[in-house]
Design a protein around this motif. Structure first.
Motif: not given
Ligand SMILES: [Zn+2]
Length: 456
Positions: A208, A212, A216, A248-249, A359
């Motif tokens: 993460h 990443h 995504v 998103h992360d 994702d």
């Molecule tokens: Zn993710």
């Protein structure tokens, strides 16, 4: 004077430092001590981040809990946005003052050198870290070859060959290609500052991490292009998808929701065990968007901003796999009853499903690109289950290094999660079969041939 106590730190990923702090110190003095531990003079342009080894943030102040040398806190000191901006607020005179402060402070704060400690107080020689080395001047953008920008629209794009500054430029390209800067009058400098701030707010987890985030976003962008659905989406929806995937992360600590809840981390307390990570990612994103210099949503009118914020939160919360079954069921209902682009609820759920697909899309990519991610994810899982065992917490069999094999982990995930998700979305979006679903089926065959492990 209250008793001083040691706080053990790992600074910028590479140096162990122990400082002594005392409850009598002020917040600014503790902050200055942490700057000094990282080899910096205090400056308005430095951002400090102190966390427990599990990534949970600690407040910077005189009440940092005591710890031991074998569970060091992680101290990350990096330039703030002011340092990136030509109009940054730090005056050159601040440096001299800052040095005086540190010198005065060192009388109060003892720096105990560990075996491997190197402490530098020269502000011209900051410790080199990945985060600092990659700082970008705001106005320089790489112009990519047409072959690259065309390939960027496809799931086969090689996401490994780009360093972080190039990934930022590729993300800028996606906004430009969708004409979002033009449409919403978003300043390119603000977009770059936003992306830079995002990049620095991803941690160096095996999985993460910022790459990443890029993967995504690129897969979402690829899905929009191969299915042609970008032509049906509004500019606001395309902006929503880009910002959602990018954020998103954010600040993912590398330990999943189950850990957050079982270990009663600050995040689980803050969010009452309800998607603590996803809530945190969205909150960090909107914190970045609160500063005018990084707020790409600032030019939106009130109604658009409200809608965009609502949709972004929806997309990010939808990435919690605990919601997977529920979202699948709802989307299946829409697809079977006849998906309608005229229905706002249908469109909104479609954005969430696209984000979810992106994702967990690694197996859509060619094997040589996707396979390293499996090792990275397992590494992150194993680290978690090792910690859970050490802390006497429950641990999931799919994260246990004693039980999991790569093929076993992949076969189950591809067969029971990925394929049903992508096949369902393909009922609504055209042209998914050849560029998207066929590679997933090939990946399933590949991992089956490798030999199913105990979790398959
Ligand atoms: Zn993710």
């Amino acid at each position: 004077m209250s008793a001083a106590y040691p706080v053990h730190l790992t600074v910028n990923d590479n140096t162990n430092v122990t400082i002594e702090i005392s409850p009598a110190l002020s917040v600014d003095e503790v902050r200055a001590a942490l700057y000094a531990a990282a080899g910096y003079a205090p400056s308005a342009d430095l951002v400090i981040r102190l966390s427990r080894p599990n990534g949970v943030l600690l407040p910077v102040g005189p009440h940092i809990p005591a710890n031991s040398a074998d569970s060091r806190y992680i101290l990350d000191v990096k330039p703030g946005l002011g340092a990136l901006s030509a109009t940054g607020s730090s005056g050159s005179g601040a440096l001299g003052n800052a040095l005086d402060v540190v010198t005065a402070l060192l009388d109060k704060v003892t720096l105990l050198k560990d075996k491997m400690t190197v402490i530098s107080l020269d502000p011209k020689e900051p410790p080199t870290t990945r985060k600092l080395r990659d700082a970008l001047p705001p106005a320089e953008r790489t112009i990519f070859d047409k072959a690259v920008t065309e390939h960027l629209k496809h799931p086969t794009f090689d996401i490994w060959q780009w360093e972080e500054p190039a990934m930022v430029d590729l993300l800028v390209h996606m906004f430009l290609e969708f004409k979002l800067l033009e449409h919403f009058k978003i300043d390119e400098g603000v977009l770059r500052s936003f992306l830079e701030s995002v990049r620095r707010s991803y941690n160096f987890n095996p999985f993460h991490n910022f790459r990443h985030c890029f993967c995504v976003t690129q897969m979402m962008y690829g899905l929009l292009h191969v299915t042609g659905v970008h032509e049906k989406l509004t500019p606001l929806e395309k902006l929503t998808l880009l910002v959602s995937c990018i954020g998103h992360d954010l600040d993912h600590p590398g330990f999943n929701n189950a850990y957050q809840v079982n270990a009663s981390t600050e995040l689980s307390l803050l969010y009452n065990d309800i998607s603590p990570l996803e809530n945190h990612h969205a909150a960090v994103l909107f914190t970045i968007l609160r500063s005018p210099e990084t707020n790409v949503l600032k030019p939106l009118n009130d109604a658009d901003y409200k809608e965009c914020r609502k949709q972004i939160i929806g997309c990010i919360l939808a990435t919690d796999m605990a919601k997977h079954g529920e979202l699948m069921l709802r989307f299946k209902g829409y697809a079977e009853a006849g998906f309608s682009f005229d229905d706002a609820a249908h469109r909104s759920l479609l954005l969430q499903m696209i984000t979810k697909c992106a994702d967990i899309s690694n197996e859509v990519r060619p094997k040589q690109i996707s396979e390293p991610w499996v090792d990275n994810l397992l590494e992150e899982f194993f680290t978690q289950s090792d910690r859970e065992k050490a802390e006497g917490l429950p641990f999931a069999p799919f994260m246990d290094r004693q039980k999991v094999t790569k093929s076993g982990a992949q076969v189950g995930f591809i067969q029971f999660v990925m394929i049903p998700l992508f096949e369902l979305v393909a009922k609504v979006l055209p042209n998914m079969e050849e560029p998207v679903i066929t590679p997933i089926r090939k990946a399933l065959e590949y991992y089956k041939a490798l030999g199913a492990g105990p979790t398959a």
